[in-house]
Scaffold this active site. Structure first.
Site, short mmCIF file in Angstrom:
data_model
loop_
_atom_site.label_atom_id
_atom_site.label_comp_id
_atom_site.label_asym_id
_atom_site.label_seq_id
_atom_site.Cartn_x
_atom_site.Cartn_y
_atom_site.Cartn_z
N HIS A 289 12.78 6.69 -3.05
CA HIS A 289 13.66 5.57 -2.75
C HIS A 289 15.13 6.01 -2.82
CE1 HIS A 289 9.99 3.35 -3.77
NE2 HIS A 289 10.48 2.37 -3.07
N ASP A 361 6.96 5.11 5.92
CA ASP A 361 7.43 4.32 4.79
C ASP A 361 8.81 3.79 5.19
OD1 ASP A 361 7.57 3.15 2.29
OD2 ASP A 361 7.09 4.98 1.19
#
Length: 452
Positions: A289, A361
Site C-alpha cells: 500500500h 490490485d
C-alpha cells in the site's frame, strides 16, 4: 507577549512550506482527508494569515515580505493543482466513443460522488465500480441498492453492458460492507476443523456473502485470499496488508479446500469470486500500500507451495484472479507482477492456460502510484490484464485513464491484447454474471445465524 509573538512567527515560517506542499499536492491519495472542506480551510487560513501579517505591518521588513509571499502561495498552488486536475478530467470526458469503447471496459473505479461515477458509467468510460465502507456509511442498505440499480439503469439506457459491481467482503478484519451486512468470521477460523466441516462452513460463509452482496446488486467479491499464512512475525510498517490476519492457513491443501468451498458458495448466488494476491504476498513483509516489495523465492518452490491453491481453485471455478504489486524477481525483476507480461501472459496465460479475467490490485497503492503510473498502466494492458482497479481514491481514475488514453493515441497499446481481453470480458466472467445479477435480489437478514 513579545516571546509569544516570536513563537507565533516561527510557527508561521515552519507551517508555510508544509501548507504549500499540501496545496500543490491536493489531489494526492495521501491527502484525501483534506479534500473538500479541508481545502477550503487551507485557503481561508492562508488568506487570513496574509491579512493579519499585512495589518500587523510585518510586510515592511524583507523577512516580513517573504513570509507574506510564502502565505500567498497556498491558494495559488491549490488553484494550479485544481486547474491541472480539471484539464485532465476534461480530456478524459472528451474521449471519443471509439476510445471509450476500447478502453472503458478495462477500468473499475471506486467512487464518492454518484453523479460523477454515473457520468463515467453512461459514457462507457468504466466497466465496473467498487463499493466500500464510505458508500454505505450512514446510509441504509436500500439506499445503496437503489444507487447501484440506478447505475445499471443508466448503462441499459446507453445500450452498454452491465457494470461489474465489486466489493471487498473477505470476512474477519476485511468486511467493508459489514455492518450493515453480516460480519462473517475470517476463513482462517475454519483451518482447525475436520475437512468436511471446513467445506460445509466455508460454503455457508460464501452463501451468506453471496446472498447479501447479490441483494445489493454486487456481482463480484474481491475474495478469497489465497496467500499462504506467513510465519508469526509482524512488520511494524505493515499498516494495511496484515496478511497474517487474513490468510487462511500455512498448508496449501487446507487453503485450497476452504477457498474452493467458499467460492462454490459464492457462485451459487451468481456472485463471482476473485482469488488474490498472486503471486502470493505471504512471504513478503513490506506493505505494498506504501512501498515496493520483492518476492525472491524461486519459481520451483512457489509452484510446489504458494501457487497450489491458485491453480487448484482456478481449475474448477469461474473465479477472477487478482495480481498484486510485488515484484517476482525470478521471473521479471524490473517490474511488479501486476504489469509484467512475463508473469501475466507467460505464467498465468501460457503456462497455466488460464483464460479467465485477470485484474490488478488497486493502482492507487504506493508500490505503483509513487512510481511511473503511466508505464504501469500501458504495460498492464499489454501484458493481458483485463481490469485495472482504481479503488481507494476514485479521483485518480482521471490520471490513470489518461495514461491509457495517451498510450492508445501514441500507438503504445497492443491491439491484439486488447481484442483478446475484450473477448474475455464479453464472453466469460464477470460480464456474464453481471448480466445475471444486474437485477438485485432481496438482502437477507444480517442477523441470520450461521449453519451448524
Amino acid at each position: 507577549m513579545h516571546f509569544l509573538r516570536r513563537i507565533g512567527l516561527i510557527l508561521l515560517w515552519l507551517a508555510a512550506p508544509v501548507v504549500s506542499f499540501a496545496a500543490v499536492n491536493k489531489n494526492d491519495p495521501y491527502l484525501v482527508p483534506l479534500r473538500g472542506a479541508g481545502n477550503i480551510v487551507l485557503v481561508v487560513a492562508s488568506i487570513a494569515i496574509v491579512i493579519i501579517l499585512i495589518r500587523g505591518e510585518r510586510w515592511r521588513s524583507i523577512a516580513g515580505k517573504l513570509l507574506v509571499m510564502l502565505w500567498c502561495l497556498p491558494p495559488l498552488l491549490m488553484s494550479v493543482a485544481h486547474l491541472r486536475f480539471e484539464l485532465r478530467r476534461h480530456d478524459v470526458l472528451s474521449a471519443s466513443a471509439t476510445e471509450a469503447r476500447q478502453l472503458g471496459p478495462h477500468f473499475m473505479v471506486g467512487y464518492s460522488s454518484f453523479p460523477e461515477v454515473a457520468r463515467l458509467a453512461e459514457r462507457g468510460l468504466i466497466g465496473g465500480v467498487y463499493v466500500t465502507r464510505h458508500n454505505i456509511r450512514g446510509r441504509t442498505v436500500e439506499a445503496l441498492r437503489a444507487e447501484i440499480a440506478a447505475l445499471q439503469d443508466k448503462r441499459r439506457a446507453a445500450s452498454l453492458p452491465p457494470l461489474v459491481i465489486a466489493a471487498d467482503q473477505e470476512g474477519g478484519i476485511v468486511g467493508h460492507l459489514a455492518p450493515p451486512l453480516t460480519k462473517v468470521p475470517a476463513l482462517a477460523t475454519l483451518a482447525g476443523l475436520a475437512p468436511d466441516d471446513q467445506q460445509s462452513k466455508a460454503e455457508e460463509f460464501g452463501r451468506i456473502h453471496g446472498r447479501e452482496l447479490a441483494g445489493l446488486g454486487v456481482n463480484l467479491n474481491l475474495a478469497p485470499v489465497l496467500d499462504l499464512k506467513p510465519p508469526v512475525r509482524r512488520n511494524r510498517l505493515d499498516f494495511h496488508t496484515l496478511i497474517g490476519q487474513r490468510a487462511i492457513a500455512t498448508d496449501p491443501a487446507v487453503v485450497s479446500t476452504i477457498a474452493s468451498a467458499y467460492v462454490r458458495g459464492l457462485e451459487e448466488t451468481s456472485v463471482g469470486a476473485t482469488l488474490k494476491h498472486f503471486p502470493g504476498i505471504g512471504r513478503v513483509r513490506t506493505d505494498t500500500h506504501h512501498f515496493s516489495a520483492n518476492l525472491d523465492t524461486p519459481v520451483r518452490e512457489l509452484e510446489a507451495t504458494d501457487w497450489i491453491p491458485f491453480r487448484e481453485v482456478l481449475s474448477h471455478s469461474r473465479s477472477a484472479l487478482m495480481v498484486g504489486h510485488i515484484t517476482l524477481t525470478a521471473v521479471d525483476p524490473d517490474r511488479a507482477a501486476s504489469h509484467s507480461k512475463r508473469v501475466v501472459d507467460g505464467i498465468i496465460r501460457d503456462k497455466w492456460g488460464y483464460q479467465g479475467v485477470v485484474m490488478t490490485d488497486d493502482l492507487v497503492m504506493g508500490a505503483i502510484y509513487q512510481h511511473d503510473v503511466c508505464k504501469a498502466v500501458v504495460e498492464a494492458i499489454n501484458a493481458g490484464v483485463d481490469l485495472l482497479l482504481v479503488a481507494y481514491d476514485g479521483a485518480q481514475f482521471y490520471r490513470i485513464f489518461a495514461c491509457a488514453l495517451d498510450g492508445s493515441r501514441q500507438g503504445k497499446l497492443d491491439a491484439a491484447m486488447l481484442r483478446a481481453s475484450e473477448a474475455r470480458l464479453e464472453q466469460g466472467f464477470p460480464t456474464a454474471q453481471a448480466r445475471a445479477a444486474s437485477s438485485p435480489m432481496r438482502v437477507v437478514d444480517k442477523d441470520q445465524p450461521f449453519a451448524n
